[in-house]
Design an enzyme around this catalytic site. Structure first.
Site, short mmCIF file in Angstrom:
data_model
loop_
_atom_site.label_atom_id
_atom_site.label_comp_id
_atom_site.label_asym_id
_atom_site.label_seq_id
_atom_site.Cartn_x
_atom_site.Cartn_y
_atom_site.Cartn_z
N GLU A 189 -1.63 14.98 12.49
CA GLU A 189 -1.42 14.92 11.03
C GLU A 189 -2.81 15.06 10.38
O GLU A 189 -3.61 14.11 10.39
CB GLU A 189 -0.78 13.60 10.61
CG GLU A 189 -0.52 13.56 9.11
CD GLU A 189 0.06 12.25 8.60
OE1 GLU A 189 -0.34 11.18 9.11
OE2 GLU A 189 0.90 12.30 7.68
N CYS A 211 3.38 12.82 2.70
CA CYS A 211 4.02 12.61 3.99
C CYS A 211 5.15 13.62 4.22
O CYS A 211 5.65 13.73 5.33
CB CYS A 211 4.56 11.20 4.12
SG CYS A 211 5.91 10.90 2.98
N PHE A 266 -2.46 5.09 0.25
CA PHE A 266 -3.22 5.58 -0.91
C PHE A 266 -2.57 6.77 -1.60
O PHE A 266 -2.85 7.03 -2.77
CB PHE A 266 -4.66 5.95 -0.49
CG PHE A 266 -4.76 7.32 0.14
CD1 PHE A 266 -4.79 8.47 -0.64
CD2 PHE A 266 -4.81 7.48 1.52
CE1 PHE A 266 -4.87 9.73 -0.06
CE2 PHE A 266 -4.89 8.73 2.11
CZ PHE A 266 -4.91 9.86 1.30
P1 NAD Z 1 -3.17 3.73 6.23
O1 NAD Z 1 -2.29 3.50 7.40
O2 NAD Z 1 -4.62 3.91 6.46
O3 NAD Z 1 -3.05 2.51 5.19
C1 NAD Z 1 -1.81 2.03 4.73
C2 NAD Z 1 -1.92 0.55 4.42
O4 NAD Z 1 -2.29 -0.14 5.60
C3 NAD Z 1 -3.00 0.23 3.38
O5 NAD Z 1 -2.48 -0.68 2.45
C4 NAD Z 1 -4.13 -0.35 4.19
O6 NAD Z 1 -4.82 -1.37 3.49
C5 NAD Z 1 -3.44 -0.94 5.40
N1 NAD Z 1 -4.27 -0.85 6.62
C6 NAD Z 1 -5.19 0.09 6.91
N2 NAD Z 1 -5.72 -0.15 8.12
C7 NAD Z 1 -5.13 -1.27 8.60
C8 NAD Z 1 -5.26 -2.02 9.81
N3 NAD Z 1 -6.10 -1.66 10.78
N4 NAD Z 1 -4.49 -3.11 9.97
C9 NAD Z 1 -3.61 -3.48 9.01
N5 NAD Z 1 -3.46 -2.81 7.84
C10 NAD Z 1 -4.19 -1.71 7.64
O7 NAD Z 1 -2.55 4.98 5.44
P2 NAD Z 1 -3.18 5.76 4.20
O8 NAD Z 1 -4.31 6.59 4.70
O9 NAD Z 1 -3.38 4.86 3.07
O10 NAD Z 1 -1.93 6.71 3.81
C11 NAD Z 1 -1.69 7.94 4.42
C12 NAD Z 1 -0.69 7.83 5.54
O11 NAD Z 1 0.55 7.31 5.04
C13 NAD Z 1 -0.33 9.18 6.15
O12 NAD Z 1 -0.23 9.04 7.53
C14 NAD Z 1 1.01 9.51 5.53
O13 NAD Z 1 1.83 10.39 6.27
C15 NAD Z 1 1.62 8.14 5.46
N6 NAD Z 1 2.70 8.10 4.50
C16 NAD Z 1 3.97 8.04 4.99
C17 NAD Z 1 5.04 8.04 4.11
C18 NAD Z 1 6.45 8.00 4.64
O14 NAD Z 1 7.36 7.84 3.85
N7 NAD Z 1 6.66 8.12 5.93
C19 NAD Z 1 4.81 8.10 2.73
C20 NAD Z 1 3.49 8.15 2.27
C21 NAD Z 1 2.44 8.14 3.17
#
Ligand code: NAD
Length: 491
Positions: free
Chosen positions: A384, A283, A151
């Site tokens: 985090e 991130c 998101f």
């Molecule tokens: P999230 O893991 O909740 O969701 C990411 C994606 O996974 C979404 O599209 C969601 O629909 C899907 N998802 C959620 N739960 C799931 C499940 N149980 N099974 C399968 N798919 C699932 O992450 P978020 O809250 O949207 O984003 C924030 C996180 O992303 C933070 O931890 C941040 O550090 C990380 N992030 C990392 C980077 C990087 O480059 N390393 C960049 C941006 C964000």
């Protein structure tokens, strides 16, 4: 945007999801409803994968020089609609308008790099590996690829992958985060102007069920995921167990080491921007500051002053430095983690839990929060938090600081502030993180470098962006070649 039900974009058509389960999407500053997004289903993925697979052969046969004409046009569309898309992003994600515009810039940069694909696809050639025999390598597309986005960057992250995948000759499916689905929906509406062949670029909304269907679908060969570490690991394991290529970027806990000789004013300003910008939902956000020796005395008060000066507000208000966090659940979680930090004995120097923004009293705001002397191994040190919460840790020496950095389970980024070339070099050499900043607070690689997370921040081999994305979205074919004429060559 209004409160309509968002559709999927499959095979060049806007179609309703097969899922009847809907999620309400609200503006996190005003809490006003924006849209309803379907939770998604395997039938939606089936349709998208079929359409993408059917389009794959004709798309890969279009020469790269012609495929990139679509990307040049995509860049122009995004440039012409920067403010419009950035405003949608701000209203949906909460981040400030300036932060949303910065995302657009990053997305466009990736398209620009992918436009160099005719050069990036060039490969190796060895003449006469035996008499009259040549050997060379070519890169060919994988077939159908997919991106699953988080998101916190509703615009940019999809473009770490999409332009390269298309430029390399793959067809593609985008699964935006269900928390911010409207931004990508608007971008796809604008992309209709590209007149891409149907099926080349598709979008499917949804949550876990949609992700699982992507991970299991036999036509989808390569998956780029960005999100939290637990889900990244799950996606990597399930996707690779199904024989797919997966690159899965995870969460982070990014340390900044401050040496006593670092410049006071710029260091403090940059750290405050890194820790509290995007409301800490980045991130690459700094969440730990490791103060070496006398740095503690010099920097702590100034950091608090800089944090206090940051104004929370509605992202479209130009006076706002920090928008709300994404949801009421997210704010609750952040507050809970702050309480746990207090219970563990960390000293709270600045408490942002009770902030209220005039005119936006229901918004999900959290103001900058700073803990000092945080407990090693405690919640503020290791979790985090993904909010504007910064932990300070004093240490004696640079070696102590590097040891702390390297003990982290994460390895997304690590930064140092110093005026000493020797200290900076030692840090760069020894710190175990994939993106290093020297007097930089958010060490975000440009589009022509890979986004190099390590440890629990990344599962896979090839990262996002640049040549890594090109390698990820192509498979190599090696040809050993001899022609009949040359069999009789005389020497
Ligand atoms: P999230 O893991 O909740 O969701 C990411 C994606 O996974 C979404 O599209 C969601 O629909 C899907 N998802 C959620 N739960 C799931 C499940 N149980 N099974 C399968 N798919 C699932 O992450 P978020 O809250 O949207 O984003 C924030 C996180 O992303 C933070 O931890 C941040 O550090 C990380 N992030 C990392 C980077 C990087 O480059 N390393 C960049 C941006 C964000």
């Amino acid at each position: 945007m209004n409160n309509t039900i968002l559709k999927n974009y499959i095979n060049g058509q806007w179609i309703n999801s097969h899922s009847e389960k809907l999620i309400q999407v609200n503006n996190p500053a005003t809490t006003r409803p924006l849209a309803k997004v379907p939770l998604g289903s395997d039938k939606d993925v089936e349709l998208a994968a079929k359409a993408a697979a059917a389009a794959a052969k004709a798309w890969r046969d279009i020469p790269a020089t012609r495929r990139i004409q679509y990307l040049f046009k995509m860049k122009q569309i995004l440039e012409a609609h920067t403010d419009e898309i950035a405003e949608i992003c701000t209203n949906e994600s909460g981040k400030t308008f300036a932060e949303s515009k910065a995302e657009m810039t990053r997305a466009i940069e990736n398209i620009e790099v992918a436009c160099g694909i005719p050069l990036l696809l060039q490969s190796e050639f060895s003449e006469d590996i035996a008499t009259g025999v040549d050997e060379f390598m070519i890169r060919q597309p994988i077939g159908v690829g997919a991106c699953i986005a988080p998101f916190n960057f509703p615009i940019m992250i999809t473009f770490w992958f999409l332009p390269y995948a298309l430029a390399c000759g793959n067809t593609y499916i985008v699964k935006p985060s269900e928390k911010v689905p409207g931004t990508m929906t608007r971008m796809f509406e604008l992309f209709e102007e590209l007149n891409l062949p149907p099926g080349v670029l598709n979008m499917v909304h949804g949550g876990k069920e949609t992700v699982d269907a992507i991970l299991d679908h036999p036509e989808i060969k390569a998956i780029s995921f960005v999100g939290s570490s637990g889900i990244a690991k799950y996606v990597y394991q399930r996707g690779t167990a199904n024989g797919k290529r997966v690159q899965a970027q995870g969460g982070a806990k990014n340390p900044i080491v401050v040496m006593p000789d670092a410049d006071l004013e710029t260091t403090v300003k940059i750290i405050a921007d890194s820790a509290f910008g995007c409301a800490g939902q980045r991130c690459l956000a700094a969440s730990l500051v490791i103060l070496v020796g006398d740095a503690k005395k010099k920097f702590t008060t100034k950091l608090i002053e800089a944090a206090k000066a940051k104004k929370c507000g509605y992202g479209m208000d130009s006076a706002a430095d920090i928008g709300p966090v994404i949801s009421i659940e997210s704010r609750r979680r952040i507050k809970k983690l702050i309480e746990l930090g207090i219970e563990e004995g960390d000293s709270l120097l600045l408490d942002g839990r009770t902030v209220s923004v005039k005119g936006f009293e229901d918004g999900h705001f959290v103001a900058p929060t700073i803990f000092d002397n945080i407990k090693k191994g405690g919640v503020v040190h290791t979790t985090e938090i993904f909010g504007p919460v910064l932990g300070l840790m004093p240490v004696e020496t640079l070696d102590d600081a590097i040891e702390l950095v390297n003990q982290s389970a994460y390895g997304n980024s690590a930064c140092i502030f110093t005026n000493s070339g020797a200290a900076a070099r030692k840090f760069r050499h020894e710190a175990m993180a994939g993106n290093i900043g020297v007097n930089i607070g958010v060490a975000a690689p440009m589009a022509f470098f890979p986004f190099s997370g390590w440890k629990e921040s990344f599962f896979g081999d090839l990262h996002a962006q640049s040549r890594h994305a090109v390698e990820f979205y192509t498979q190599t074919k090696v040809v050993v070649e001899r022609w009949a004429d040359e069999w009789t060559r005389k020497f």
